[in-house]
Design a protein around this motif. Structure first.
Motif, short mmCIF file in Angstrom:
data_model
loop_
_atom_site.label_atom_id
_atom_site.label_comp_id
_atom_site.label_asym_id
_atom_site.label_seq_id
_atom_site.Cartn_x
_atom_site.Cartn_y
_atom_site.Cartn_z
N GLY A 144 27.44 62.37 48.17
CA GLY A 144 27.76 61.99 47.00
C GLY A 144 26.92 62.80 45.93
N VAL A 145 26.71 64.00 46.22
CA VAL A 145 25.72 64.78 45.09
C VAL A 145 26.59 65.98 44.61
CG1 VAL A 145 23.58 64.06 46.33
CG2 VAL A 145 24.84 66.16 47.39
N GLU A 146 27.99 65.81 44.79
CA GLU A 146 28.79 66.90 44.09
C GLU A 146 28.29 67.60 42.74
OE1 GLU A 146 29.97 64.07 45.27
OE2 GLU A 146 31.69 64.07 46.40
N ARG B 264 40.30 57.83 47.35
CA ARG B 264 39.61 58.45 48.39
C ARG B 264 38.36 57.87 48.69
NH1 ARG B 264 39.04 64.47 47.32
NH2 ARG B 264 37.03 63.90 48.36
N VAL B 265 38.04 57.65 50.08
CA VAL B 265 36.49 57.19 50.45
C VAL B 265 36.01 58.54 50.90
CG1 VAL B 265 35.53 55.44 51.86
CG2 VAL B 265 37.65 54.87 50.60
N ARG B 266 34.61 58.49 50.57
CA ARG B 266 33.79 59.59 51.37
C ARG B 266 34.00 59.63 52.85
NH1 ARG B 266 29.11 58.34 47.45
NH2 ARG B 266 29.47 59.50 45.76
N LYS B 267 33.92 60.95 53.21
CA LYS B 267 33.84 61.19 54.68
C LYS B 267 32.69 60.63 55.20
CE LYS B 267 36.84 65.14 54.40
NZ LYS B 267 37.05 66.48 54.63
N LYS B 268 32.75 60.03 56.26
CA LYS B 268 31.45 59.53 57.23
C LYS B 268 30.86 60.87 57.97
CE LYS B 268 32.36 54.99 56.57
NZ LYS B 268 31.65 54.54 55.62
N PHE C 263 17.02 71.58 47.62
CA PHE C 263 17.98 71.58 48.76
C PHE C 263 19.24 72.10 48.54
CE2 PHE C 263 16.13 67.54 50.89
CZ PHE C 263 14.92 68.10 51.09
N ILE C 264 19.53 73.16 49.04
CA ILE C 264 21.07 73.73 48.94
C ILE C 264 21.69 73.68 50.24
CG2 ILE C 264 22.24 75.96 48.73
CD1 ILE C 264 20.17 77.10 46.80
N ILE C 265 22.77 72.83 50.19
CA ILE C 265 23.67 72.57 51.29
C ILE C 265 24.95 73.14 50.98
CG2 ILE C 265 24.76 70.58 52.59
CD1 ILE C 265 22.29 68.86 51.39
N LYS C 266 25.14 74.13 51.95
CA LYS C 266 26.62 74.95 51.67
C LYS C 266 27.82 74.39 52.17
CE LYS C 266 23.67 78.85 52.08
NZ LYS C 266 23.12 80.15 53.08
N ASP C 267 27.64 73.20 52.97
CA ASP C 267 28.98 72.47 53.58
C ASP C 267 29.27 71.68 52.69
OD1 ASP C 267 30.79 70.97 54.92
OD2 ASP C 267 29.60 71.10 56.79
N PRO C 268 30.65 71.86 51.97
CA PRO C 268 31.05 70.74 50.99
C PRO C 268 31.28 69.47 51.44
CG PRO C 268 32.66 72.83 51.54
CD PRO C 268 31.32 72.97 52.19
N THR C 269 31.55 69.22 52.88
CA THR C 269 31.70 68.08 53.34
C THR C 269 30.44 67.05 53.50
OG1 THR C 269 33.45 69.02 54.97
CG2 THR C 269 32.61 66.83 55.58
N VAL C 270 29.46 67.92 53.48
CA VAL C 270 28.09 67.18 53.64
C VAL C 270 27.74 66.76 52.08
CG1 VAL C 270 25.57 67.38 54.16
CG2 VAL C 270 27.09 68.40 55.87
N GLY D 181 28.68 68.54 65.75
CA GLY D 181 29.16 67.34 66.34
C GLY D 181 29.15 66.28 65.55
N ALA D 182 29.30 66.35 64.18
CA ALA D 182 29.53 65.36 63.32
C ALA D 182 30.95 64.67 63.12
CB ALA D 182 29.16 65.93 61.79
N GLU D 183 31.16 63.56 63.07
CA GLU D 183 32.45 63.06 63.15
C GLU D 183 32.70 62.87 61.68
OE1 GLU D 183 32.37 59.57 65.19
OE2 GLU D 183 31.52 60.34 67.16
N THR D 184 33.91 63.57 61.19
CA THR D 184 34.12 63.43 59.78
C THR D 184 35.56 62.80 59.72
OG1 THR D 184 35.22 65.51 59.84
CG2 THR D 184 33.06 65.53 58.81
N GLU D 185 35.87 61.61 58.80
CA GLU D 185 37.16 60.81 58.47
C GLU D 185 37.46 60.89 57.00
OE1 GLU D 185 36.33 56.72 59.53
OE2 GLU D 185 35.54 57.49 61.42
N THR D 186 38.60 61.26 56.88
CA THR D 186 39.03 61.12 55.57
C THR D 186 40.00 59.80 55.21
OG1 THR D 186 39.59 63.46 55.17
CG2 THR D 186 40.69 62.24 53.53
N GLN D 187 39.53 59.13 54.54
CA GLN D 187 40.11 57.61 54.29
C GLN D 187 40.59 57.32 53.06
OE1 GLN D 187 37.14 54.83 55.48
NE2 GLN D 187 37.10 55.55 57.50
#
Length: 191
Positions: free
Chosen positions: A117-119, A41-45, A105-112, A28-34
């Motif tokens: 900002g931990v790429e 590019r601005v990070r997605k929210k 912490f392993i986060i598999k979702d590249p959007t998250v 249910g997250a709202e993501t936006e590319t700005q």
């Protein structure tokens, strides 16, 4: 307060035991590319209350205490998963960055990963479900892959490899030698 049942946090969320595809978008997250006026590019929210699946990348029991709320998150073993709210991950990044730097912490979702900002910490992450793949590589490839890993992942890999050698799942002397050289440890005694 830590609870001995399957409840892993004070809010009563339960640990998920199988891999789930609960990504930020599905949660249910709202993501936006700005893009700003200069073309950057601005990070997605992501909605701060979106539930994000976090996998334990530490070889053993992992405990994170949210310094803002006092809530405990507990993963019993390597590869265990549980959901955390995005706001909890943002707080962890601000107060306990080592959980990201060491890939505990392993986060598999590249959007998250991008939104946090931990790429840079996840460029060469080894996912628990893919950890065995390294043992099928040639000794030279094993060394190259291990040198790409960060310190936290190398430490977790040492424990994982030790278990695999003791169980007989890794028995190639050339691969064991390559793993020892790349990690700077001795897994087996030699005469």
């Amino acid at each position: 307060m830590e609870n001995e049942t399957k409840t892993t946090s004070q809010r009563g969320r339960r640990k998920t035991s199988q891999a789930s595809s609960s990504t930020a978008a599905k949660a249910g997250a709202e993501t936006e590319t700005q893009t700003n006026s200069k073309g950057f590019r601005v990070r997605k929210k992501i909605d701060p209350h979106a539930l994000i699946t976090v996998t334990n990348g530490f070889h053993g029991r992992l405990v994170y205490k949210n310094k803002r709320t006092g809530e405990l998150f507990i993963w019993e073993s390597y590869g265990d998963e549980q959901e955390m709210e995005m706001i909890d991950l943002q707080n962890a990044k601000a107060t306990s960055k080592k959980f990201f730097e060491n890939n505990w912490f392993i986060i598999k979702d590249p959007t998250v990963v991008s939104a946090l900002g931990v790429e840079k910490y996840y460029k060469h992450v080894v996912l628990p479900e893919n950890a065995n793949d390294i043992f099928s590589l040639s000794p030279d490839e094993i060394k190259k892959e291990i040198f790409k890993l960060n310190k936290g992942q190398r430490e977790s890999l040492k424990y994982f490899i030790r278990e695999k050698i003791l169980s007989g799942e890794i028995d190639s002397l050339s691969r064991i030698t390559a793993l020892e050289e790349a990690l700077g440890v001795t897994f087996i005694e030699r005469d």
